[in-house]
Scaffold this motif. Structure first.
Motif, PDB file in Angstrom:
ATOM      1  N   GLY A 100      39.199  36.309  29.981  1.00 31.66           N
ATOM      2  CA  GLY A 100      39.875  37.400  30.672  1.00 31.66           C
ATOM      3  C   GLY A 100      39.032  38.577  31.081  1.00 31.66           C
ATOM      4  N   VAL A 101      37.696  38.496  30.947  1.00 29.28           N
ATOM      5  CA  VAL A 101      36.897  39.606  31.473  1.00 29.28           C
ATOM      6  C   VAL A 101      37.047  39.626  32.986  1.00 29.28           C
ATOM      7  CG1 VAL A 101      35.253  39.512  29.565  1.00 29.28           C
ATOM      8  CG2 VAL A 101      34.757  38.257  31.666  1.00 29.28           C
ATOM      9  N   GLN A 102      36.974  40.819  33.563  1.00 29.70           N
ATOM     10  CA  GLN A 102      37.158  40.941  35.012  1.00 29.70           C
ATOM     11  C   GLN A 102      35.836  41.010  35.770  1.00 29.70           C
ATOM     12  OE1 GLN A 102      40.225  42.913  36.902  1.00 29.70           O
ATOM     13  NE2 GLN A 102      41.688  42.792  35.246  1.00 29.70           N
ATOM     14  N   GLY A 103      34.784  40.670  35.068  1.00 28.54           N
ATOM     15  CA  GLY A 103      33.484  40.598  35.713  1.00 28.54           C
ATOM     16  C   GLY A 103      32.435  40.226  34.706  1.00 28.54           C
ATOM     17  N   VAL A 104      31.351  39.630  35.191  1.00 30.71           N
ATOM     18  CA  VAL A 104      30.227  39.306  34.324  1.00 30.71           C
ATOM     19  C   VAL A 104      28.984  40.014  34.826  1.00 30.71           C
ATOM     20  CG1 VAL A 104      31.091  37.103  33.479  1.00 30.71           C
ATOM     21  CG2 VAL A 104      29.787  37.166  35.610  1.00 30.71           C
ATOM     22  N   ILE A 105      28.131  40.400  33.885  1.00 30.15           N
ATOM     23  CA  ILE A 105      26.822  40.959  34.189  1.00 30.15           C
ATOM     24  C   ILE A 105      25.811  39.977  33.621  1.00 30.15           C
ATOM     25  CG2 ILE A 105      25.245  42.878  33.810  1.00 30.15           C
ATOM     26  CD1 ILE A 105      27.688  44.711  33.655  1.00 30.15           C
ATOM     27  N   VAL A 106      25.041  39.378  34.508  1.00 32.13           N
ATOM     28  CA  VAL A 106      24.160  38.276  34.127  1.00 32.13           C
ATOM     29  C   VAL A 106      22.716  38.774  34.113  1.00 32.13           C
ATOM     30  CG1 VAL A 106      23.421  35.935  34.679  1.00 32.13           C
ATOM     31  CG2 VAL A 106      25.776  36.645  35.156  1.00 32.13           C
TER      32      VAL A 106
END
Length: 259
Positions: A100-106
Motif C-alpha cells: 500500500g505504499v503510494q510510491g517507491v524510492i529506488v
C-alpha cells in the motif's frame, strides 16, 4: 434477520496528483525518513503537518510487516507513505506497492536501462507489475479492481536516486525515461563514490547537483533533495530522520536542564 450493505474501504491512490499540484502551486512538499519500527512516528509526522513519510527499508531495520503498519498509520493521519527499498528489483518494487505504499524510492540507479526497469515495475500492464487483489493496496478484494489499477498507474510515484558518478554522467538519458516521475539527489553516497568529503568538497557536489537538477527540469520531472546540505532549488525536500530528530531534541532537553 438484519441485512447490512457492505461499503468497500478503498483508499484513493493520489500521491502524484496531490504532491505535484502543490509543487505547481509553488508549495514545496516536505517529508522525512522513518526508520523506527514503531508506526507512531508516521502518525506523529502526519499530525504535525508533514506531507509524506519515506519508510526506510534500505538503511533501517524495517521489514514489510513493520512497513505495512507505517502505511496504515500514514493513511490514518492523512499523509502519503512512500518506501525507500533496498534494491532495484521488480519483485521488491511490487511487494512494497502491494502493501500500500503510494510510491517507491529506488536507490543506486546508474543508467537508463535500470530506470526503465523501475518504471515498468511500478505500473500494471503487460510485463509490468503483477496482478494480485489479495493485498492491502487493493483492500483484499477484486471489487473495484479496474479503478484500483487505473489509480495506481496514474498516481503511484516512481522515484529513483542518483548517487554515483555513473548516475550523474547518464542523468540526461535517465531523466528522459518515460514512467519515472521524479529523481532524488543522494549527496552522501555520491560523495563516497566520487572520493569527496560531503562538507569540505561541497563545490564539486554542487556542480553535480546542478547538472542533475537541470536535466530533471528539462525532462519535466520533479527533483527531490535532502534538506540541510545547501542544495537549493528542489521541488520536494526530505528533512532528517525520525530517530535523528529524537536524538537532537533529547540533546536540547538535557542541555537546557543542565544549564
Amino acid at each position: 434477520m438484519n441485512s447490512y450493505e457492505f461499503v468497500e474501504d478503498q483508499v484513493m491512490i493520489n500521491a502524484k496528483t496531490e504532491l505535484l499540484s502543490k509543487v505547481r502551486a509553488g508549495v514545496q512538499p516536505i517529508g522525512t525518513f522513518v526508520t523506527s519500527i514503531d508506526p507512531a512516528t508516521s502518525s506523529i509526522f502526519g499530525s504535525v503537518g508533514f506531507d509524506f513519510v519515506i519508510i526506510d527499508c534500505e538503511h533501517g531495520p524495517m521489514d514489510k510487516v513493520h512497513a505495512l503498519n507505517h502505511v496504515r498509520a500514514a493513511e490514518a493521519a492523512g499523509i502519503f507513505a512512500l518506501a525507500r527499498i533496498l534494491e532495484k528489483s521488480a519483485s521488491q518494487i511490487q511487494s512494497f506497492l502491494d502493501i500500500g505504499v503510494q510510491g517507491v524510492i529506488v536507490p543506486h540507479v546508474d543508467n537508463a536501462e535500470q530506470a526503465q526497469t523501475v518504471a515498468k515495475a511500478c505500473r500494471y500492464g503487460p510485463g509490468g507489475r503483477g496482478m494480485c487483489p489479495i493485498c492491502n493496496a487493493a483492500r483484499y478484494s477484486l471489487d473495484g479492481w479496474q479503478e484500483h489499477m487505473h489509480q495506481s498507474n496514474e498516481n503511484i510515484l516512481s522515484i529513483i536516486m542518483i548517487e554515483s558518478r555513473a548516475g550523474v554522467e547518464n542523468i540526461e538519458a535517465i531523466a528522459a525515461v518515460d514512467g519515472i516521475d521524479g529523481i532524488m539527489f543522494g549527496p552522501g553516497d555520491l560523495s563516497q563514490d566520487m572520493g569527496l568529503d560531503l562538507v569540505s568538497d561541497k563545490a564539486q557536489l554542487t556542480a553535480a547537483w546542478d547538472r542533475v537538477r537541470n536535466a530533471v527540469r528539462t525532462a519535466g520531472k520533479i527533483i527531490l533533495v535532502p534538506a540541510g546540505f545547501g542544495f537549493e532549488g528542489a521541488d520536494m525536500v526530505v528533512r532528517d530522520m525520525d530517530l535523528m530528530m529524537l536524538r537532537e531534541q533529547a540533546i536540547r532537553v538535557i542541555n537546557a536542564h543542565r544549564a
